[in-house]
Design an enzyme around this catalytic site. Structure first.
Site, short mmCIF file in Angstrom:
data_model
loop_
_atom_site.label_atom_id
_atom_site.label_comp_id
_atom_site.label_asym_id
_atom_site.label_seq_id
_atom_site.Cartn_x
_atom_site.Cartn_y
_atom_site.Cartn_z
N THR A 7 0.86 -1.17 0.00
CA THR A 7 0.00 0.00 0.00
C THR A 7 0.89 1.21 0.00
O THR A 7 1.96 1.19 0.59
CB THR A 7 -0.89 0.10 1.26
OG1 THR A 7 -1.87 -0.90 1.20
CG2 THR A 7 -1.58 1.44 1.36
N LYS A 39 -8.35 2.07 -0.41
CA LYS A 39 -7.71 2.18 0.90
C LYS A 39 -7.85 3.57 1.50
O LYS A 39 -7.21 3.88 2.49
CB LYS A 39 -6.24 1.81 0.78
CG LYS A 39 -6.02 0.43 0.18
CD LYS A 39 -4.58 0.22 -0.17
CE LYS A 39 -4.40 -0.96 -1.06
NZ LYS A 39 -3.03 -1.07 -1.54
N GLY A 51 -6.83 7.20 5.32
CA GLY A 51 -6.22 6.18 4.48
C GLY A 51 -5.44 5.22 5.35
O GLY A 51 -5.02 5.58 6.45
N SER A 130 4.36 0.90 1.83
CA SER A 130 5.54 0.39 1.12
C SER A 130 6.22 1.45 0.27
O SER A 130 7.44 1.54 0.24
CB SER A 130 5.13 -0.78 0.22
OG SER A 130 4.50 -1.77 0.96
#
Length: 177
Positions: A7, A39, A51, A130
């Site tokens: 994500t 998300k 988020g 990430s």
């Protein structure tokens, strides 16, 4: 057991506008498991954007608790964040949840973690996940060196992150208030 991960979420504030963007990729090990996950979320009653990065089920549980606190404190973003962080840190069941949240309104961007952290960035940008560092750098540069609106900055930052991070894709969702 393989971990479901991936994500990237970025939030950008400029003046009295704020936008949040997230990619749609979820990976399971080295396999793309889903490419169009949503998300990010807008809580319209309170003009708040959220988020998440991390486990989806964990994040949804945290979203629900955050919304409860937001309602209890009549839309006060900081108070709701503090109460969620306290509950998250002190509750044995919540403490093991693997997720991070970004919450934002026209005045504040906050990053919340299960360690009890509530981080209000010095800059008008925050990113998690990430590809968070890539999106953060891109958003910061675009905010500083362009006249783009916040939603376009968030979207472009996500596109840049998706071109670098293997766990971030270009199925981007953007919300703005």
């Amino acid at each position: 057991m393989e971990k479901i991960r991936a994500t990237t979420i970025v939030a950008v504030k400029k003046g009295n506008k704020v936008a949040i963007a997230g990619d749609g990729q979820v990976t399971f090990g080295d396999t793309v498991f889903k490419s169009k996950a949503k998300k990010i979320k807008k809580i319209k009653e309170y003009n708040v954007l959220t988020g998440f990065a991390g486990g989806a089920a964990d994040a949804f549980a945290l979203f629900e608790k955050f919304e409860d606190h937001l309602e209890a404190y009549k839309g006060n973003l900081k108070k709701a964040a503090v109460e969620l962080a306290k509950e998250w840190r002190n509750d044995k069941a919540l403490r093991v949840l693997d997720a991070m949240l970004i919450v934002a309104n026209k005045e504040n961007i906050l990053v919340l973690s299960g360690n009890g952290d509530i981080i209000e960035p010095d800059e008008e940008v925050a990113a998690i996940g990430s590809g968070g560092s890539y999106a953060y750098a891109a958003a910061k540069a675009l905010l500083t060196h362009t006249e783009m609106d916040v939603d376009k900055i968030a979207e472009e930052a996500m596109k840049i992150a998706s071109s670098i991070c293997i766990y971030t894709n270009s199925n981007i969702s953007v919300e703005k208030i």
